[in-house]
Design an enzyme around this catalytic site. Structure first.
Site, PDB file in Angstrom:
ATOM      1  CB  CYS A   1      -2.819   7.715   9.880  1.00 39.87           C
ATOM      2  SG  CYS A   1      -2.365   6.365   8.782  1.00 39.87           S
TER       3      CYS A   1
ATOM      4  CE  LYS B   1      -0.713  15.741   2.481  1.00 40.58           C
ATOM      5  NZ  LYS B   1       0.434  15.140   3.233  1.00 40.58           N
TER       6      LYS B   1
ATOM      7  CG  LEU C   1      -0.189   4.794  18.597  1.00 42.98           C
ATOM      8  CD1 LEU C   1      -0.828   3.997  19.723  1.00 42.98           C
ATOM      9  CD2 LEU C   1      -1.129   4.845  17.400  1.00 42.98           C
TER      10      LEU C   1
ATOM     11  N   GLY D   1       0.806  -1.220   0.000  1.00 42.67           N
ATOM     12  CA  GLY D   1       0.000   0.000   0.000  1.00 42.67           C
ATOM     13  C   GLY D   1       0.835   1.263   0.000  1.00 42.67           C
TER      14      GLY D   1
ATOM     15  CG  ASP E   1      -1.316  -6.436  -0.959  1.00 43.99           C
ATOM     16  OD1 ASP E   1      -2.428  -6.990  -0.864  1.00 43.99           O
ATOM     17  OD2 ASP E   1      -1.078  -5.315  -0.470  1.00 43.99           O
TER      18      ASP E   1
HETATM   19  N1  LIG Z   1      -0.788   5.872   4.552  1.00 46.06           N
HETATM   20  C1  LIG Z   1       0.169   6.513   5.172  1.00 46.06           C
HETATM   21  O1  LIG Z   1       0.560   7.607   4.776  1.00 46.06           O
HETATM   22  C2  LIG Z   1       0.818   5.942   6.388  1.00 46.06           C
HETATM   23  C3  LIG Z   1       0.368   4.759   6.963  1.00 46.06           C
HETATM   24  N2  LIG Z   1       0.976   4.253   8.079  1.00 46.06           N
HETATM   25  C4  LIG Z   1       0.555   2.984   8.642  1.00 46.06           C
HETATM   26  O2  LIG Z   1       1.026   1.946   7.775  1.00 46.06           O
HETATM   27  C5  LIG Z   1       0.092   0.867   7.718  1.00 46.06           C
HETATM   28  C6  LIG Z   1      -0.302   0.614   6.272  1.00 46.06           C
HETATM   29  O3  LIG Z   1      -0.943   1.763   5.790  1.00 46.06           O
HETATM   30  P1  LIG Z   1      -1.251   1.937   4.229  1.00 46.06           P
HETATM   31  O4  LIG Z   1      -0.051   1.554   3.451  1.00 46.06           O
HETATM   32  O5  LIG Z   1      -1.829   3.286   4.061  1.00 46.06           O
HETATM   33  O6  LIG Z   1      -2.385   0.835   4.034  1.00 46.06           O
HETATM   34  P2  LIG Z   1      -2.978   0.269   2.667  1.00 46.06           P
HETATM   35  O7  LIG Z   1      -4.364  -0.139   2.948  1.00 46.06           O
HETATM   36  O8  LIG Z   1      -2.702   1.233   1.560  1.00 46.06           O
HETATM   37  O9  LIG Z   1      -2.075  -1.029   2.358  1.00 46.06           O
HETATM   38  C7  LIG Z   1      -2.114  -2.179   3.152  1.00 46.06           C
HETATM   39  C8  LIG Z   1      -1.995  -3.377   2.214  1.00 46.06           C
HETATM   40  O10 LIG Z   1      -1.823  -4.552   3.007  1.00 46.06           O
HETATM   41  C9  LIG Z   1      -2.466  -5.638   2.324  1.00 46.06           C
HETATM   42  N3  LIG Z   1      -2.680  -6.723   3.276  1.00 46.06           N
HETATM   43  C10 LIG Z   1      -3.426  -6.709   4.403  1.00 46.06           C
HETATM   44  N4  LIG Z   1      -3.313  -7.882   5.045  1.00 46.06           N
HETATM   45  C11 LIG Z   1      -2.488  -8.658   4.319  1.00 46.06           C
HETATM   46  C12 LIG Z   1      -1.977  -9.966   4.478  1.00 46.06           C
HETATM   47  N5  LIG Z   1      -2.296 -10.713   5.541  1.00 46.06           N
HETATM   48  N6  LIG Z   1      -1.154 -10.461   3.519  1.00 46.06           N
HETATM   49  C13 LIG Z   1      -0.817  -9.717   2.443  1.00 46.06           C
HETATM   50  N7  LIG Z   1      -1.250  -8.449   2.259  1.00 46.06           N
HETATM   51  C14 LIG Z   1      -2.077  -7.928   3.189  1.00 46.06           C
HETATM   52  C15 LIG Z   1      -3.739  -5.024   1.792  1.00 46.06           C
HETATM   53  O11 LIG Z   1      -4.267  -5.778   0.728  1.00 46.06           O
HETATM   54  C16 LIG Z   1      -3.239  -3.639   1.359  1.00 46.06           C
HETATM   55  O12 LIG Z   1      -2.880  -3.605  -0.016  1.00 46.06           O
HETATM   56  C17 LIG Z   1      -1.057   1.262   8.629  1.00 46.06           C
HETATM   57  O13 LIG Z   1      -0.826   0.720   9.898  1.00 46.06           O
HETATM   58  C18 LIG Z   1      -0.954   2.772   8.704  1.00 46.06           C
HETATM   59  O14 LIG Z   1      -1.452   3.279   9.912  1.00 46.06           O
HETATM   60  C19 LIG Z   1       2.059   4.873   8.639  1.00 46.06           C
HETATM   61  C20 LIG Z   1       2.559   6.026   8.109  1.00 46.06           C
HETATM   62  C21 LIG Z   1       1.977   6.659   6.938  1.00 46.06           C
HETATM   63  O1  LIG Z   2       0.733   7.968  10.079  1.00 48.84           O
HETATM   64  C1  LIG Z   2       0.401   8.501   9.052  1.00 48.84           C
HETATM   65  O2  LIG Z   2      -0.420   8.066   8.256  1.00 48.84           O
HETATM   66  C2  LIG Z   2       0.967   9.826   8.650  1.00 48.84           C
HETATM   67  O3  LIG Z   2      -0.034  10.815   8.996  1.00 48.84           O
HETATM   68  C3  LIG Z   2       0.284  12.139   8.638  1.00 48.84           C
HETATM   69  O4  LIG Z   2       0.482  12.232   7.232  1.00 48.84           O
HETATM   70  P1  LIG Z   2      -0.725  12.443   6.214  1.00 48.84           P
HETATM   71  O5  LIG Z   2      -2.004  12.108   6.873  1.00 48.84           O
HETATM   72  O6  LIG Z   2      -0.379  11.725   4.974  1.00 48.84           O
HETATM   73  O7  LIG Z   2      -0.699  13.991   5.831  1.00 48.84           O
HETATM   74  P2  LIG Z   2      -0.569  15.352   6.669  1.00 48.84           P
HETATM   75  O8  LIG Z   2       0.215  16.273   5.850  1.00 48.84           O
HETATM   76  O9  LIG Z   2      -0.152  15.140   8.058  1.00 48.84           O
HETATM   77  O10 LIG Z   2      -2.067  15.885   6.640  1.00 48.84           O
HETATM   78  C4  LIG Z   2      -3.098  15.229   7.341  1.00 48.84           C
HETATM   79  C5  LIG Z   2      -4.369  16.058   7.245  1.00 48.84           C
HETATM   80  O11 LIG Z   2      -4.243  17.272   7.982  1.00 48.84           O
HETATM   81  C6  LIG Z   2      -4.507  18.381   7.144  1.00 48.84           C
HETATM   82  N1  LIG Z   2      -3.643  19.480   7.581  1.00 48.84           N
HETATM   83  C7  LIG Z   2      -2.302  19.322   7.593  1.00 48.84           C
HETATM   84  C8  LIG Z   2      -1.478  20.328   8.032  1.00 48.84           C
HETATM   85  C9  LIG Z   2      -2.036  21.532   8.472  1.00 48.84           C
HETATM   86  O12 LIG Z   2      -1.336  22.496   8.893  1.00 48.84           O
HETATM   87  N2  LIG Z   2      -3.397  21.665   8.446  1.00 48.84           N
HETATM   88  C10 LIG Z   2      -4.214  20.659   8.015  1.00 48.84           C
HETATM   89  O13 LIG Z   2      -5.443  20.825   8.024  1.00 48.84           O
HETATM   90  C11 LIG Z   2      -4.206  17.906   5.738  1.00 48.84           C
HETATM   91  O14 LIG Z   2      -4.863  18.672   4.784  1.00 48.84           O
HETATM   92  C12 LIG Z   2      -4.711  16.483   5.810  1.00 48.84           C
HETATM   93  O15 LIG Z   2      -6.101  16.460   5.637  1.00 48.84           O
HETATM   94  C13 LIG Z   2       1.591  12.546   9.307  1.00 48.84           C
HETATM   95  O16 LIG Z   2       1.950  13.859   8.873  1.00 48.84           O
HETATM   96  C14 LIG Z   2       2.704  11.560   8.966  1.00 48.84           C
HETATM   97  O17 LIG Z   2       3.896  11.905   9.676  1.00 48.84           O
HETATM   98  C15 LIG Z   2       2.254  10.153   9.367  1.00 48.84           C
HETATM   99  O18 LIG Z   2       3.248   9.220   9.022  1.00 48.84           O
END
Ligand SMILES: NC(=O)C1=CN([C@@H]2O[C@H](COP(=O)(O)OP(=O)(O)OC[C@H]3O[C@@H](n4cnc5c(N)ncnc54)[C@H](O)[C@@H]3O)[C@@H](O)[C@H]2O)C=CC1
Ligand SMILES: O=C(O)[C@H]1O[C@H](OP(=O)(O)OP(=O)(O)OC[C@H]2O[C@@H](n3ccc(=O)[nH]c3=O)[C@H](O)[C@@H]2O)[C@H](O)[C@@H](O)[C@@H]1O
Length: 517
Positions: free
Chosen positions: A310, A373, A255, A41, A64
């Site tokens: 998140c 965003k 967190l 993902g 995946d």
């Molecule tokens: N999206 C973001 O910007 C960020 C996300 N995170 C954290 O990272 C984690 C992943 O987030 P995303 O990448 O956004 O999720 P996502 O939903 O985009 O990707 C997760 C992927 O894992 C796959 N999956 C789930 N269970 C599986 C299994 N048992 N075997 C194989 N594949 C499996 C799903 O099919 C999916 O494609 C979450 O815990 C999230 O909180 C952390 C920082 C930034």
């Molecule tokens: O754990 C996660 O998923 C990630 O969550 C956020 O990243 P993200 O959600 O991708 O984007 P941000 O830039 O943090 O924005 C989050 C939301 O807050 C809003 N935002 C951001 C900044 C701001 O000043 N005001 C505001 O309303 C954005 O428009 C968006 O809707 C954190 O910034 C990352 O460090 C973290 O890894």
């Protein structure tokens, strides 16, 4: 090219002339270190791509069970939009010159687990939707299923890395599952290595991280595992930024970081409500406050509310943990951040209703921006879902345009969170350009800060890559003025507009946190 047994992974082979073959002279090639990332993902894909690019001697396989996603990762139409991501993926996936490919995408989860030395768990951990803790606790079923698979398949020692955001102490769950499922005699070290990238800037964040956190047990094996993972990052991150800490501190720090980032936004949004009544300007307040080095300027932008997959789920998870520790006041404190966010979305809708003479019945409203965003096509938890549903429930016809979000995605999101699906079907429409969305509109509502909508930025927007020209458009507000009903309202939910020139064109601009003196 040849294929490694059982893996479908192409590796170059040297053709040896059998008559000259001398076994004494052939060196057994050193086994390439293998990383497997479970979850292709927003985190798994970009993180693995950067890791592979920066470690040409390490093989990285992203697996995946979602076949479509994996197939898309093998093409140049990646399943997620991130500026510069395709370049990084191609660098390791389809290298030119002397480099051999070291980034692979596969649905063969078991095969990749069996081969791997290090396994990154990058699966989704959404909020639980049913049962005990529903609506608050993290749903760990995907993590559990991935870990079970590791336990069942592994025939060698592994380092298991939590990249997913998990509740504090999840590593104990991982260990317990492995102890119960794995073959006796195998050693698994569990590390916490949370990801801090933000969507839209993922590649930049991964290449230049503020810090890399690696949490481990304070045992010789735990510390050795942490060193192995640190070595991978050290290929491109300065060692001073790689922090090795206690396993549970690392889980909690992730967190905490998200809660504190979101808390800044909710604080500013709470102030924005005050500004509107007091005749103050939230952008000025944020700017002045952010000049204090102890506070800093980032994450202080008032908005219609934060979205994304998140912030909300991680704050609720933190609150749930606090509650399970019998700390109700602490839980309430964290929940209030989400409470202000909900309030901000409702407040924004109420303002629209009030300005449009207290009724939206049959009015045409153009919504510009649906992603949570800019520079992402991700719509998870976007504030637009709530606002669009509220407007429809008030009787409006809502015409959505977003430069990157697919039409189907808008429909799915709005329908999924509505209890009036038939009404949504009648009143929602999605348009391929801002001008079409704005035709005959009574008001324009900006919900995503795409450069296209801003009149503060000169020249084309800076989003690049997939989406092509659509992300480089610049809205001609005078043309919009010619299309709209009068009076022409613009509700700027992202404060991307300089109101004065628009007001000269006859628009009435309502921004977040800007009071009329
Ligand atoms: N999206 C973001 O910007 C960020 C996300 N995170 C954290 O990272 C984690 C992943 O987030 P995303 O990448 O956004 O999720 P996502 O939903 O985009 O990707 C997760 C992927 O894992 C796959 N999956 C789930 N269970 C599986 C299994 N048992 N075997 C194989 N594949 C499996 C799903 O099919 C999916 O494609 C979450 O815990 C999230 O909180 C952390 C920082 C930034
Ligand atoms: O754990 C996660 O998923 C990630 O969550 C956020 O990243 P993200 O959600 O991708 O984007 P941000 O830039 O943090 O924005 C989050 C939301 O807050 C809003 N935002 C951001 C900044 C701001 O000043 N005001 C505001 O309303 C954005 O428009 C968006 O809707 C954190 O910034 C990352 O460090 C973290 O890894």
């Amino acid at each position: 090219m040849h294929t490694q047994a059982g893996q479908g992974i192409p590796v170059p082979v040297t053709i040896t002339n059998s008559t000259n073959f001398d076994p004494q002279k052939t060196r057994t090639p050193q086994r390439m270190k293998k990383v497997c990332c479970i979850g292709a993902g927003y985190v798994g894909g970009p993180t693995s791509a950067v890791m592979a690019t920066k470690n040409p001697d390490v093989s990285v396989t992203v697996v995946d069970y979602n076949k479509d996603r994996i197939e898309a990762w093998k093409t140049n139409e990646l399943p997620i939009y991130e500026p510069d991501l395709l370049d990084v993926v191609q660098h390791a996936r389809d290298p030119v010159a002397k480099r051999i490919p070291n980034l692979f995408f596969s649905t063969d989860v078991e095969g990749a687990i069996a081969e791997a030395d290090i396994i990154l768990l990058s699966v989704n951990t959404p909020t639980k939707s049913m049962g005990h803790g529903a609506g608050q606790a993290s749903e760990l079923c995907h993590l559990e299923s991935a870990v079970r698979r590791i336990g069942e398949v592994a025939t060698s020692d592994k380092i298991i890395v939590e990249k997913s955001t998990v509740p504090c102490k999840a590593a104990e769950t991982v260990r317990d599952i492995l102890n119960a499922t794995a073959k006796p005699g195998l050693n698994f070290e569990i590390l916490s290595n949370p990801e801090f990238l933000a969507e839209g800037t993922a590649v930049r964040n991964l290449l230049h991280p503020d810090r890399i956190l690696i949490g481990s047990l304070n045992t010789p094996r735990g510390l050795a595992a942490a060193r192995s993972l640190a070595d991978l990052y050290a290929s491109w991150v300065d060692r001073s930024r790689i922090i090795t800490i206690n396993l549970y501190s690392s889980e909690l720090a992730k967190l905490a970081a998200n809660a504190l980032l979101a808390q800044r936004i909710s604080s500013v949004n709470a102030l924005s409500a005050m500004c509107e009544s007091l005749g103050a300007d939230i952008d000025e307040v944020s700017h002045c406050v952010g000049l204090d080095q102890r506070i800093g300027p980032k994450m202080l932008k008032a908005s219609v509310g934060f979205g994304g997959s998140c912030f909300r789920k991680d704050i609720l998870s933190l609150a749930y943990i606090a509650e399970s520790l019998h700390l109700p006041q602490v839980a309430d404190y964290w929940r209030s951040i989400v409470g202000i966010n909900e309030y901000q979305k409702e407040r924004f809708t109420r303002r629209i209703v009030k300005c449009l003479y207290s009724s939206l019945s049959s009015k045409r409203l153009a919504v510009l921006g649906f992603a949570y965003k800019k520079d992402t096509g991700d719509t998870r938890e976007t504030s637009a879902i709530t606002v669009v549903n509220n407007l429809i429930n008030e009787g409006a016809n809502v015409r959505v345009y977003d430069p990157l979000v697919e039409e189907d995605r808008v429909w799915e999101e709005v329908l999924a969170s509505s209890d009036r699906r038939e009404t949504v079907k009648q009143r929602l429409s999605v348009w391929p350009s801002a001008y079409e969305a704005c035709a005959d509109a009574d008001a324009v509502i900006i919900l995503t800060e795409w450069d296209e909508f801003s009149n503060k930025i000169s020249g084309p927007g800076d989003a690049r890559g997939r989406g092509g020209d659509r992300t480089k458009r610049v809205l001609d507000w005078s043309r919009v003025a010619g299309l709209m009903q009068k009076p022409m309202y613009v509700f700027d939910g992202r404060n991307v507009l300089d109101a004065a020139p628009l007001e000269k064109m006859g628009f009435r601009v309502e921004s977040i946190g800007k009071g009329v003196v």
